[in-house]
Scaffold this motif. Structure first.
Motif, PDB file in Angstrom:
ATOM      1  N   ILE A 123       0.853  -1.184   0.000  1.00 38.64           N
ATOM      2  CA  ILE A 123       0.000   0.000   0.000  1.00 38.64           C
ATOM      3  C   ILE A 123       0.887   1.232   0.000  1.00 38.64           C
ATOM      4  CG2 ILE A 123      -1.827   1.227   1.219  1.00 38.64           C
ATOM      5  CD1 ILE A 123      -2.620  -1.443   2.455  1.00 38.64           C
ATOM      6  N   GLN A 159      -7.690  -4.583  -2.013  1.00 36.69           N
ATOM      7  CA  GLN A 159      -6.240  -4.506  -2.176  1.00 36.69           C
ATOM      8  C   GLN A 159      -5.695  -5.697  -2.962  1.00 36.69           C
ATOM      9  OE1 GLN A 159      -4.412  -1.949  -1.304  1.00 36.69           O
ATOM     10  NE2 GLN A 159      -5.989  -0.853  -0.126  1.00 36.69           N
ATOM     11  N   LYS A 184      -7.362  -6.705  -7.580  1.00 38.66           N
ATOM     12  CA  LYS A 184      -7.688  -6.200  -6.249  1.00 38.66           C
ATOM     13  C   LYS A 184      -8.805  -7.057  -5.658  1.00 38.66           C
ATOM     14  CE  LYS A 184      -6.230  -1.370  -6.380  1.00 38.66           C
ATOM     15  NZ  LYS A 184      -6.656   0.030  -6.128  1.00 38.66           N
TER      16      LYS A 184
END
Length: 312
Positions: A123, A159, A184
């Motif tokens: 991230i 994510q 994701k």
């Protein structure tokens, strides 16, 4: 099985004997094979027959690896059947008139790798690693917000995932679909992970994801606290409250809200209730916030919030 290649004892000392032992002929992927040379030679090389080390292709710049002090160790990163060749060489006169003897053994490399070594999500600038729990369960803990370029940016539960597995041949399936590093995934619900080895062996995992708990709002004597977020530590926060001069800070009752209604708040292991629990802010106060995954209470995430109350 140990394989032994025995040379004749009545030969000249100038005659090389390719004699070796191999500790096992069936190996797991990345498991070390130990070869011991016990013959006679001025120099010894081992051709393992994988890429660039194939004895049959030595005329095409494939090379053997030198054996030092009679012991050679090696591991294979690709499954298959390999003919390992030992080449023993001697010289009659100062490196001239080389004589060669060879011996070989067949080694089978089996790929049963289903272990997940690391599981993570990148991230922004940080690779966040999940924790391995019992019973093939993993817990990924995400910050609710991340300090990036001097801004607090919200982190989505959608994510990409990264897997570190010792075999490139192993396949990963997430919720019955082949894993893709470019996809994701919605991590708001538990993820079923299936790892399938090259040999067909399977192993099932479960991935849970939870935000690090923090105060959504925090007020003391009607004054809102200001949260200071670290760019690298997602487990600890500093929260500042500035009250009017003359305020008695010895027994104030904070009013707060956490990210999830099920989060628990403690001071010194005593649960704190918003609008009810009085706190002595004349001294340093640290709150412990505990969050857990719905339906899996053993998957706990803990944060610390240090609250500093000062007067104008």
């Amino acid at each position: 099985m140990t394989l032994l290649f025995i040379a004749c004892e009545d030969e000249s000392s100038a005659t090389p004997y390719a004699r070796m032992t191999v500790d096992k002929t069936t190996l797991q992927l990345n498991e070390s094979m130990v070869v011991k040379f016990t013959g006679i030679a001025d120099q010894v090389a081992i051709f393992t027959r994988d890429e660039s080390h194939n004895y049959e292709l030595r005329s095409q710049n494939n090379t053997g690896m030198v054996v030092n002090k009679g012991v050679f160790t090696y591991s294979y990163s690709v499954p298959g059947t390999y003919r390992v060749v030992c080449v023993a060489s001697t010289y009659l006169d100062l490196g001239k008139d080389m004589r060669v003897d060879t011996a070989s053994v067949i080694v089978n490399v089996v790929d049963n790798v289903t272990d997940i070594d690391k599981l993570s999500s990148k991230i922004y600038y940080d690779e966040i690693y999940a924790e391995e729990k019992e019973n093939d369960e993993w817990l990924l803990m995400l910050p609710y917000k991340m300090r990036y370029n001097n801004k607090d940016l919200s982190i989505s539960m959608s994510q990409k995932l990264n897997f570190s597995i010792a075999s490139d041949s192993t396949k990963v399936f997430i919720n019955d679909r082949l894993y893709s590093s470019n996809t994701k995934y919605d991590l708001s619900s538990p993820m079923d992970i299936l790892v399938e080895a090259y040999s067909g062996t399977e192993r099932h995992y479960k991935l849970y994801t939870c935000y690090y708990p923090e105060f959504k709002s925090f007020r003391v004597a009607g004054v809102a606290g200001i949260l200071d977020r670290s760019a690298f530590d997602y487990t600890t926060f500093d929260l500042y409250v500035t009250l009017p001069e003359g305020t008695d800070t010895g027994a104030l009752v904070p009013v707060f809200e956490t990210l999830s209604p099920s989060d628990k708040v403690y001071i010194n292991d005593v649960e704190q209730i918003s609008g009810s629990s009085a706190v002595d802010f004349d001294k340093a106060v640290s709150y412990k916030l505990v969050s857990s995954v719905d339906g899996a209470n053993e998957m706990e995430v803990v944060s610390t919030v240090n609250v500093m109350v000062t007067l104008k």
